[in-house]
Scaffold this motif. Structure first.
Motif, short mmCIF file in Angstrom:
data_model
loop_
_atom_site.label_atom_id
_atom_site.label_comp_id
_atom_site.label_asym_id
_atom_site.label_seq_id
_atom_site.Cartn_x
_atom_site.Cartn_y
_atom_site.Cartn_z
N CYS A 12 6.03 -6.57 12.44
CA CYS A 12 4.86 -6.19 13.11
C CYS A 12 4.28 -4.80 12.37
O CYS A 12 3.34 -4.61 12.30
CB CYS A 12 4.89 -5.92 14.61
N HIS A 13 5.24 -3.99 12.26
CA HIS A 13 5.24 -2.52 11.49
C HIS A 13 4.19 -2.97 10.04
O HIS A 13 3.48 -2.34 9.87
CB HIS A 13 6.27 -1.88 11.53
N GLU A 14 5.31 -3.86 9.45
CA GLU A 14 4.89 -3.96 7.76
C GLU A 14 3.33 -4.65 7.81
O GLU A 14 2.76 -4.33 6.98
CB GLU A 14 5.94 -4.74 7.17
N LEU A 15 3.12 -5.57 8.67
CA LEU A 15 2.09 -6.18 8.64
C LEU A 15 0.73 -5.41 9.06
O LEU A 15 -0.47 -5.59 8.52
CB LEU A 15 1.96 -7.66 9.53
N ASP A 16 1.02 -4.39 9.92
CA ASP A 16 0.10 -3.57 10.23
C ASP A 16 -0.45 -2.66 8.82
O ASP A 16 -1.40 -2.42 8.91
CB ASP A 16 0.44 -2.54 11.40
N HIS A 17 0.57 -2.14 8.02
CA HIS A 17 0.32 -1.82 7.02
C HIS A 17 -0.86 -2.23 6.09
O HIS A 17 -1.56 -1.64 5.48
CB HIS A 17 1.66 -1.46 6.08
N LEU A 18 -1.04 -3.56 6.14
CA LEU A 18 -1.63 -4.27 5.19
C LEU A 18 -3.03 -4.11 5.68
O LEU A 18 -4.10 -4.21 5.25
CB LEU A 18 -1.18 -5.66 5.11
N PRO A 55 0.87 -1.24 0.12
CA PRO A 55 0.15 -0.08 -0.02
C PRO A 55 0.83 1.35 0.15
O PRO A 55 0.19 2.38 -0.37
CB PRO A 55 -0.94 -0.07 1.33
N GLN A 56 2.11 1.11 0.37
CA GLN A 56 2.94 2.43 0.34
C GLN A 56 3.52 2.89 -0.91
O GLN A 56 3.74 3.92 -1.14
CB GLN A 56 4.11 2.18 1.51
N VAL A 57 3.05 1.96 -1.99
CA VAL A 57 3.45 2.34 -3.34
C VAL A 57 2.08 1.99 -4.20
O VAL A 57 1.92 2.13 -5.37
CB VAL A 57 4.37 1.45 -4.03
N GLY A 111 10.28 4.47 12.72
CA GLY A 111 9.93 5.28 11.67
C GLY A 111 9.34 4.47 10.40
O GLY A 111 9.09 3.30 10.63
N CYS A 112 9.10 5.38 9.52
CA CYS A 112 8.30 4.71 8.45
C CYS A 112 8.48 5.72 7.22
O CYS A 112 8.63 6.80 7.30
CB CYS A 112 6.76 4.91 8.61
N LEU A 113 8.82 4.85 6.20
CA LEU A 113 9.10 5.69 5.04
C LEU A 113 7.83 6.65 4.34
O LEU A 113 8.00 7.59 3.71
CB LEU A 113 9.47 4.73 3.74
N SER A 114 6.58 6.15 4.71
CA SER A 114 5.44 7.13 4.48
C SER A 114 5.29 8.21 5.53
O SER A 114 4.22 8.85 5.46
CB SER A 114 4.10 6.15 4.60
NI NI Z 1 5.90 1.88 7.42
#
Ligand code: NI
Length: 157
Positions: A129-135, A50-52, A87-90
């Protein structure tokens, strides 16, 4: 090389629940390759589709040893606890204090649809955990304790 544009947290795509991947085809492989290029270029640890702008359950994690491709990932085990900066690239330029499990194990499919497991501690456990949350449309800013201050960031450098 396929560098994709990384969306920031104002974009609606980052706040939606992503759909499972059903087709393990050349289009998925191109997405995975582009996401790896994009993550390397951005110097990040993890990137979610989703970040892209792609609302599918796809994540890349750079473990330091390999670029893990996680498709339809599920958290199957966690242990312990850690509280630290995240942090987060978004969310460019900002860091928050986030509580996460110390250890996390995920089950996911590879680019051909075969299931496997991957596990990690500290930064990698946090990243899973961070990346799965993005989904699920969740950003760390929604689960953090607070943003780090300028003083705290300066002290960290
Ligand atoms: Ni992120």
């Amino acid at each position: 090389m396929g560098i994709r544009n990384i969306l920031t947290d104002k974009e609606p795509a980052l706040h939606k629940v992503c759909k499972p991947v059903r087709s393990f085809d050349s289009r998925l492989h191109k997405l995975l390759d582009d996401m790896k290029d994009t993550l390397l270029e951005a110097n990040g640890v993890g990137l979610a589709a989703p970040q892209v702008g792609i609302l599918r359950r796809v994540v890349i994690v750079d473990t330091g040893e390999e670029m893990l491709e996680l498709i339809n990932p599920e958290l199957v085990e966690t242990d312990g606890e850690q509280v630290g900066p995240e942090g987060c690239l978004s969310v460019p330029g900002r860091y928050g204090l986030v509580k996460r499990p110390y250890y996390a194990k995920v089950r996911a499919q590879d680019r051909f649809g075969d299931w496997f497991e991957a596990e990690g501690e500290e930064l990698i456990g946090r990243c899973f955990c961070h990346e799965l949350d993005h989904l699920d449309g969740i950003l760390y800013t929604q689960v953090m304790e607070r943003f780090l201050t300028e003083e705290e960031l300066a002290a960290d450098e």
